[in-house]
Write a protein that holds these residues in place. Structure first.
Motif, PDB file in Angstrom:
ATOM      1  N   GLY A 285       0.821  -1.203   0.000  1.00  0.00           N
ATOM      2  CA  GLY A 285       0.000   0.000   0.000  1.00  0.00           C
ATOM      3  C   GLY A 285       0.853   1.249   0.000  1.00  0.00           C
ATOM      4  O   GLY A 285       2.084   1.183   0.108  1.00  0.00           O
ATOM      5  N   LYS A 286       0.189   2.412  -0.119  1.00  0.00           N
ATOM      6  CA  LYS A 286       0.932   3.677  -0.157  1.00  0.00           C
ATOM      7  C   LYS A 286       0.028   4.814   0.304  1.00  0.00           C
ATOM      8  O   LYS A 286      -1.162   4.859  -0.015  1.00  0.00           O
ATOM      9  N   TRP A 287       0.622   5.732   1.079  1.00  0.00           N
ATOM     10  CA  TRP A 287      -0.029   6.991   1.452  1.00  0.00           C
ATOM     11  C   TRP A 287       0.690   8.090   0.693  1.00  0.00           C
ATOM     12  O   TRP A 287       1.885   8.324   0.894  1.00  0.00           O
ATOM     13  N   LEU A 288      -0.024   8.783  -0.190  1.00  0.00           N
ATOM     14  CA  LEU A 288       0.596   9.733  -1.104  1.00  0.00           C
ATOM     15  C   LEU A 288       0.701  11.124  -0.486  1.00  0.00           C
ATOM     16  O   LEU A 288      -0.228  11.613   0.165  1.00  0.00           O
ATOM     17  N   LYS A 289       1.827  11.757  -0.715  1.00  0.00           N
ATOM     18  CA  LYS A 289       2.026  13.146  -0.291  1.00  0.00           C
ATOM     19  C   LYS A 289       1.075  14.055  -1.064  1.00  0.00           C
ATOM     20  O   LYS A 289       0.868  13.898  -2.278  1.00  0.00           O
ATOM     21  N   ASP A 298       6.069  10.464  -0.222  1.00  0.00           N
ATOM     22  CA  ASP A 298       5.125   9.349  -0.222  1.00  0.00           C
ATOM     23  C   ASP A 298       5.582   8.294   0.789  1.00  0.00           C
ATOM     24  O   ASP A 298       6.780   8.047   0.971  1.00  0.00           O
ATOM     25  N   SER A 299       4.608   7.674   1.447  1.00  0.00           N
ATOM     26  CA  SER A 299       4.902   6.700   2.497  1.00  0.00           C
ATOM     27  C   SER A 299       4.313   5.342   2.100  1.00  0.00           C
ATOM     28  O   SER A 299       3.097   5.232   1.883  1.00  0.00           O
ATOM     29  N   THR A 300       5.153   4.323   1.987  1.00  0.00           N
ATOM     30  CA  THR A 300       4.690   3.008   1.540  1.00  0.00           C
ATOM     31  C   THR A 300       4.394   2.109   2.733  1.00  0.00           C
ATOM     32  O   THR A 300       4.997   2.225   3.796  1.00  0.00           O
ATOM     33  N   VAL A 301       3.424   1.213   2.525  1.00  0.00           N
ATOM     34  CA  VAL A 301       3.075   0.184   3.501  1.00  0.00           C
ATOM     35  C   VAL A 301       3.699  -1.117   3.009  1.00  0.00           C
ATOM     36  O   VAL A 301       3.490  -1.521   1.857  1.00  0.00           O
TER      37      VAL A 301
END
Length: 335
Positions: A285-289, A298-301
């Protein structure tokens, strides 16, 4: 620093004493549901509990049950002494389960959340299974009777204080938890100056009704905490709130910035994949800036060694400068 071998007759370390207590036969299963190999404890009640019961204990509030991980959390000497003074599950249950009425039975390891929660709240919050003469109500004679009984049973002051607080605290609404969130507060970078030349920063995390704090680091604008904090995640979890403060001795602590962490990318990705131990290391997964969040990048899971983790770097908001690095780990209750 000189390291000397342990001398004969020297008292064992706190962690060793706690481990020895856990290894006793009666403490090898959860005090509330009987699940094997409990890794959690209620430090003020004096019982070892499993991960599923741990979530219910957290919902009671720390005035009733202060939950700590046997392996992950740091324990004070007083907390370890209290556990040892109680003696573990059998001694505590001899009081808390002294009078279980007909038709009421303990939940098993596979019990659902509702059954488990009802029993634990009846046992510790409402104290329904104490002998009738020991239950606390508004009358002072009942409190004194209970205090004398607990003292004669070698119960610690902390347990007595827990009972006292039960009689004065309002019952909280029942909250269903879906998992645990381990937040490792790693470091701060270029934090704001709030004293003459520096700051004494600490971090506060808030999720729902839970608030946890890191240690205070003196005179450091680039502090390294590497400190792990554990939060229960309710079904309606919302964002994780992060605030940084400068500790002041003689005045109110100054705010040094804040940020929100969107937990949805981590939790939804973890739930979609299920048992992370079945997969190799991979991004899930990813949380996008964006302009609407505090992400620096960007922060990846990721699944890392069978665990779902996410590294996050946050630019602190409403402040002139400062960043915070976190590592999140999702722990489902089914583990």
């Amino acid at each position: 620093m000189n390291h000397r071998p342990m001398e004969l007759g020297r008292p064992a370390s706190g962690k060793r004493r706690l481990k020895d207590l856990l290894l006793q036969k009666d403490n090898r299963s959860c005090a509330d549901c009987g699940a094997p190999d409990p890794k959690w404890a209620s430090a003020n009640i004096g019982v070892f509990i499993c991960l599923k019961c741990c979530g219910v204990h957290r919902s009671l509030g720390t005035h009733i049950s202060k939950v700590l991980s046997v392996t992950l959390d740091e324990w004070s000497d007083d907390e370890i002494d209290a556990m040892i003074e109680v003696g573990g599950n059998s001694s505590a249950n001899a009081i808390y389960e002294a009078f279980i009425p007909d038709g009421c039975s303990k939940p098993g390891p596979d019990a659902g959340h509702e059954e488990r929660s009802k029993f634990i709240r009846s046992k510790y919050e409402a104290q329904e299974f104490l002998k009738p003469s020991l239950r606390i109500n508004s009358g002072p004679s009942r409190k004194n009777s209970l205090q004398n009984t607990l003292q004669s049973s070698s119960f610690s002051r902390k347990i007595i204080d827990s009972f006292r607080s039960n009689s004065s605290q309002k019952t909280e609404g029942m909250v269903e938890f879906i998992g645990l969130l381990k937040v490792k507060v790693i470091r701060g970078t270029n934090l704001a100056i709030r004293d003459m030349m520096t700051s004494d920063p600490y971090v506060i995390l808030t999720l729902g009704q839970q608030t946890l704090q890191t240690t205070i680091i003196k005179s450091n604008l680039n502090p390294v905490w590497n400190e792990e904090l554990m939060l229960s995640v309710p079904q309606r979890y919302g964002a994780l709130q992060l605030r940084v403060f400068d500790h002041d001795t003689f005045s109110a602590d100054d705010i040094m910035g804040e940020a929100e962490v969107d937990l949805q990318p981590l939790i939804t990705s973890a739930m979609a994949f299920g048992d992370a131990g079945m997969f190799g290391n991979m991004q899930i997964g990813k949380w996008l800036k964006s302009n609407d969040n505090a992400l620096v990048d960007d922060s990846t899971v990721n699944i890392v060694d069978g665990k779902v983790k996410q590294e996050v770097t946050l630019k602190l908001q409403n402040v002139e400068c400062g960043e915070i690095d976190l590592e999140l780990e999702w722990m489902p209750l089914e583990q």
